[in-house]
Design an enzyme around this catalytic site. Structure first.
Site, short mmCIF file in Angstrom:
data_model
loop_
_atom_site.label_atom_id
_atom_site.label_comp_id
_atom_site.label_asym_id
_atom_site.label_seq_id
_atom_site.Cartn_x
_atom_site.Cartn_y
_atom_site.Cartn_z
N ARG A 13 22.85 -12.31 -18.73
CA ARG A 13 22.84 -13.70 -18.23
C ARG A 13 21.59 -14.44 -18.72
O ARG A 13 21.65 -15.62 -19.08
CB ARG A 13 22.95 -13.67 -16.70
CG ARG A 13 22.87 -14.98 -15.95
CD ARG A 13 23.77 -16.14 -16.39
NE ARG A 13 25.07 -15.83 -16.86
CZ ARG A 13 25.68 -16.45 -17.88
NH1 ARG A 13 25.07 -17.45 -18.52
NH2 ARG A 13 26.87 -16.10 -18.27
N LYS A 67 11.45 -36.52 -22.44
CA LYS A 67 12.38 -36.29 -21.32
C LYS A 67 12.98 -34.88 -21.42
O LYS A 67 14.19 -34.72 -21.61
CB LYS A 67 13.47 -37.36 -21.32
CG LYS A 67 12.91 -38.77 -21.10
CD LYS A 67 13.98 -39.85 -21.09
CE LYS A 67 13.36 -41.22 -20.84
NZ LYS A 67 14.34 -42.32 -20.88
N LYS A 107 2.68 -48.61 -24.16
CA LYS A 107 3.88 -49.12 -23.51
C LYS A 107 3.54 -50.42 -22.79
O LYS A 107 2.40 -50.86 -22.74
CB LYS A 107 4.44 -48.07 -22.56
CG LYS A 107 4.92 -46.82 -23.30
CD LYS A 107 5.95 -46.06 -22.49
CE LYS A 107 6.52 -44.90 -23.30
NZ LYS A 107 7.29 -44.00 -22.44
N GLU A 155 5.16 -50.30 -28.25
CA GLU A 155 6.46 -50.68 -27.70
C GLU A 155 6.62 -52.20 -27.80
O GLU A 155 5.73 -52.95 -27.42
CB GLU A 155 6.55 -50.24 -26.24
CG GLU A 155 7.83 -50.69 -25.56
CD GLU A 155 7.95 -50.24 -24.11
OE1 GLU A 155 7.50 -49.12 -23.79
OE2 GLU A 155 8.45 -51.02 -23.28
N ASP A 193 12.53 -51.48 -27.99
CA ASP A 193 13.12 -50.95 -26.76
C ASP A 193 14.22 -51.86 -26.22
O ASP A 193 14.01 -53.06 -26.04
CB ASP A 193 12.01 -50.80 -25.70
CG ASP A 193 12.44 -49.82 -24.61
OD1 ASP A 193 13.18 -48.86 -24.92
OD2 ASP A 193 12.03 -50.00 -23.45
#
Lengths: 285, 285, 285, 285, 285, 285
Positions: free
Chosen positions: B103, B137, B169, B197, B218
């Site tokens: 597993r 992320k 940002k 950004e 963005d």
């Protein structure tokens, strides 16, 4: 929120420390280091898509480990249904600290809420006729947190690990046979759940005779499951818990929930749940 | 396989030890402990759904840490396209050791191959006109392995963490302004990529004047991106790398790839990739 | 103090815990254990030789981990110039706790301030004409803290590690050639700094043609560097950052700073800086 | 080489794993990843400046942890005198693995050999009339390795940590007095060395009467030390070991060595030793 | 309570975190999770059998790590004699948190108080004529805590580990001989205790001539020990500390204490002490 | 030997590394470092008192971690009955490595074999009429190894930890009542063992009605247990497993074994077992 959904805090501390270390080694947040000292900020955790919340203690811990002066107030907690645009928490403190912690906090929130949300969708799909069960198909290193997220979503936890209870799968049974395997398990591991994988109705009958506590009905059609349920309901022994598993999806879960089986286990809730989109809307004071 | 896709082995060792500890504490694999000593087995890793493989070194390590006498031979490696029903590797050794490791090995293989596969789908969708970029992320604790899986899928790695390069940002820019922020970044962190950004074409122009190395466009529409590309192509300075980001999906990625932007970053490749279904078909000898 | 010089607090916590463990395992501070309970003390951190301070957060953490009732007030912080005999901080609390923490706190302060001080001497020697850059020649296990100390001394941080950016050295170039290496780097690692080691002016020309972001001029005389600078200033491409390196010392740094190169990297700032002598003058109350 | 200079291998393994993690997280050696697979190399460890070698087991471990197929043969070992241009070891294996491990291996070798070399210079300066002793002024996290390097340089190890033996310093004595402090130490910690700091000849007499095992003569001139030696030689009790300490340098060590004191402790050997310059000359096959 | 009995807090933190992790991974306290939120409790630590207390800081830490809102007040501390039925501490807070921490806190308290109690029984049996000494026969992973418990029981700590001092045992002496071994030890490890195992009076004489600091009289009868004591008292050198060891029990310890030996070492105090029975009587508010 | 008694190897590796670190930090085995290089030895593990062996994999690992050239051959393994004077294993290799590992290896062997031996005595005392069960009263940090030692002694493992199964104790029942508690447990944690503590026959009846899987008969006399057994045998539901617990000793275990109860749990097997005396007889070659 139902009680008991929070993961042990020691696991939270360790996982958050590891995640922050990933994001900050070796030089720290070199962009936020450009900010002049003293700039503070306020921020709202805002849900972008409706779902079920999980991971609040991880997000809290992420800010606390970076800067103990950051203040967080939560308006929702693990297990809560949350709507798109809902503000679920508020953070204030040094802007650089907020920015440094943001992604780590959101990665936990998004991942764990994603699991809670997917779980909850399946729970709803069952119409309350069966429990949704997780599996050991968890993301390596995050089992404790993910199993708590499943509970937050209204699901239940199957075995926590290989040491929890006896689950006799096909290969064990090839060597030992069902009857002997159950007997051995009872002898060696008194009081533990003895769970037997059954791929056919013959095996169901054999496992019932052996007195297993739970049967895993693997890769059966709803009709086959119904037959197994009938056999189990007929047994003279205590009726074992009946689990169905094997590629069950959002689409097919309802059909299985209507068979009379008790638990439907779905590996996808922990290994294939998309993230729940939660953001942090920051305002510089 | 392209070279350089394997993650650092130290990260593999640590992640596998953690995962095995999750699955075996405190009593070990109590089911396989019922098997008589001396039973050996053979097993094939079999792909259930076509995709791109990743995580081979983790699977190898899982067996090695449990029992160094288990032998694995791989017929495919990270970055390979694999088909449904393809046998990608063979394991032989004590049956209990194979079952105990199974597993953990599959959780790594499935999770990382899922990322490689999702990445590769996006790569294919771009028609070679733009690179697919990952983000920060990632799943907490697995960044090193997941970024290697993105490479296996033909994607490229964006910042590894907050200390890699400067990404200014919106909140940083609110405090500092683009021009001053870029100037400060160049001064404090010589030779590092300075990435800005931009939420509007005005900001694109400002960032171009400031001499940024890369622009993050963005949440723009493909047409807005095209306008930004035109501005960048017109600059007297070195044309910066142009990244587009913001909720880009399998459906919309092609449209963005045709804008002339260089990189399309997609958080979903690491935080929402479903597992690639790979199983271990075991035969008792 | 310039902002952004503090190391990530997670790295501080881990390094201090390790150092205290080294000093206290297995029996604790067996000398201070002879003191009667209740004896308290006051102590001043006093600089013995002028320099630049670094490591304040480590010293604070050392006392906090031993005894959270110890109180520290700092009169100076990382990056400050400090003079001989200057009192930079005050500690009060149980005498035994102060004595137990003293050496660990001073080892961090002395080592890191030594690095900041050496860095600052080189910074001053450049007359502001070039930046002093550190290297990966750091003390094993302390890179994060040492790179923060370099920043405290007014230096800048080169690559944090092998995963930060591309630095093509002689052996890489032997295999790939400059042009192909730069092309590959751009393709595989979009937006990352591509840095090329050049041992001759021919290589400088080749690297300029290849469009490298930074050149490492290795082991060149100041005159050779000047020629390289002239070539770079002449390029039609964006002028890359120019780094000089190779055995540069307090004595030779000024000559290199006057060549027009941007950064001078000196491994000695992290691997050969003598400790800054800081003591703790304790008074028993 | 004298025996017993190697540090415990467990400490080596942990320190090397930490150092490699610093250098390779999160993406690995992204430059060497550009090399085509299959390229192998040969390399010589070459000493650039004469000195004493230490850290060989760390260098070996660095290559082994990165790639177990790399082969190292050492022509010298810890404690050996090495000359400029001397080849002290040979490495062969995959070029990428050699390049990835190189800096970590050299950082250990350089740092630890620097300590051994500095120690050895002081040992030579004593003309064999006193032992050079290290202190607890070690680099945080590396005490075990640094104390082994001191032994490699011909020095001896003072206390390993605060739990090793009793060292009564001025602040302890202010509270307890010498006589009572020694008595308490003997009672509470039978058989352990009881060591007393003496700042004056009066204290020397008092410590001799109290029967201390060792005296630390702190910040005395060579003449004062000679007087202390005379007092100690005159005692009716067992003559204690006499240590001198306090800012002793390469220049002043000989004068102290001629006083009759037994050990001269020098914090600088571990906290201010410049690195010994050792390089790795690599050749691509 | 004598001062100095508490173990270093860092060792406490690490041991408690490890123990809680053992008890709570992967799902937490699944029984207490059934309790409704908001239920609080009060509890008394009650001694079931008289003894000597140790491990208070571990018990405190166990509750603190699980839930920082739990409040503990201690009425006794490490080293105190405690009677059957004595209430030694009070805990109040959320009932679930108390129940989750209970076993971990009690396991530390019981184990360490068991060691303190056994030690104290032997101390009493000596009638103050010899010290009870522990050994390196400690439970793996708990040496620091167990050695503190021995101090709490009125015993003293022998070597903390193999790096503390020189203990020449039979096998070392077979290779080196007593005289050469002591000489080598003095040379290589200045100021450290040199301790020699003696299995016969001949060896005692030889060790006395060699000037050992301590003799380990192994497996001798009380009469043999008395002869050894006589020899030692007669020496012209400083009389070394005399340790007796070898299977000494509650029954035989008094006879050895009357021989004139200084220390009696008993491995059983750390490796065979039965737990001291301490319970937690909880009342739901 | 019965199969399945070995602890997971990952737990062995970690525990041994921790124990060696305790014994060797910071300077290593400073006594064995006096030996000339090249001296080799041979040694026999010899049992001093008859008992049951456990911990063989830990002893093997201790030598392997110190020096991979040491060779061990075992003549017995975990679970074997061993007699006084029996040679159970042979070690050969560098003498210094054998001496350095000896105490760590013996501490594991002695502690774990002590547990196996005590367990086995109780198992024998039951005359096969009931199983001996361990508890969570284990030594902090060693639960995995100790529970394996219980299995080696012929005992069985109760809950591994708080997350294994539901054990409703008096305080849980005060809040929830037996019926509601069992119902909640079944709902929240499907398929897990639900175990109910009963202090009276009334509670036994209530727990039988509630359908508990196991009853913990706490602090009852053998006659009370017999009455409980009679009630259980009479139930219409599946007869639950019956556990007796509460201060049961070598003397009283037989009486309880004859009551018809299934399992007798004894905390003392893990928290009060004296060490089994095993030595290492070393011969210098």
């Amino acid at each position: 929120m139902q009680s008991g959904v929070q993961p042990p805090i020691g696991a939270v501390r360790a996982a958050v420390a590891r995640a922050l270390d990933e994001d900050l080694t070796p030089l720290g947040d070199i962009t936020s280091a450009l900010l002049p000292p003293g700039v503070v900020g306020d921020a709202d955790f805002v849900v972008r898509t409706a779902g079920v919340l999980a991971g609040v203690s991880c997000a809290t811990e992420a800010f606390a480990q970076v800067d103990s002066t950051v203040v967080i107030d939560w308006a929702a907690t693990d297990g809560d249904d949350v709507d798109a645009k809902q503000v679920i928490g508020h953070v204030s403190g040094p802007l650089a600290s907020i920015l440094t912690s943001e992604r780590t906090a959101l990665n936990f929130l998004g991942h764990l809420s994603g699991i809670a949300t997917f779980t909850h969708e399946l729970v709803v799909a069952t119409g309350g006729r069966a429990r949704i069960w997780d599996t050991r198909k968890t993301t390596p290193g995050l089992r404790t947190l993910e199993k708590a997220a499943v509970r937050a979503g209204g699901g239940a936890n199957h075995r926590g690990n290989l040491s929890d209870w006896i689950l006799l799968k096909d290969n064990h049974l090839t060597v030992l046979g069902i009857e002997e395997a159950v007997r051995l398990a009872r002898t060696r591991w008194p009081a533990r759940t003895v769970h037997v994988e059954c791929d056919s109705l013959d095996q169901v009958e054999e496992a019932l005779r052996a007195g297993a506590d739970a049967l895993l009905l693997d890769n059966m059609t709803p009709d086959e499951v119904r037959s197994a349920v009938a056999l189990a309901n007929d047994t003279d022994e205590r009726r074992p818990l009946l689990e169905v598993s094997g590629g069950i999806t959002r689409e097919t879960v309802r059909a299985y929930a209507q068979t009379g089986a008790d638990c439907i286990s779905v590996g996808a809730v922990t290994n294939s749940a998309p993230v729940l989109d939660i953001g942090l809307d920051i305002e510089v004071s």
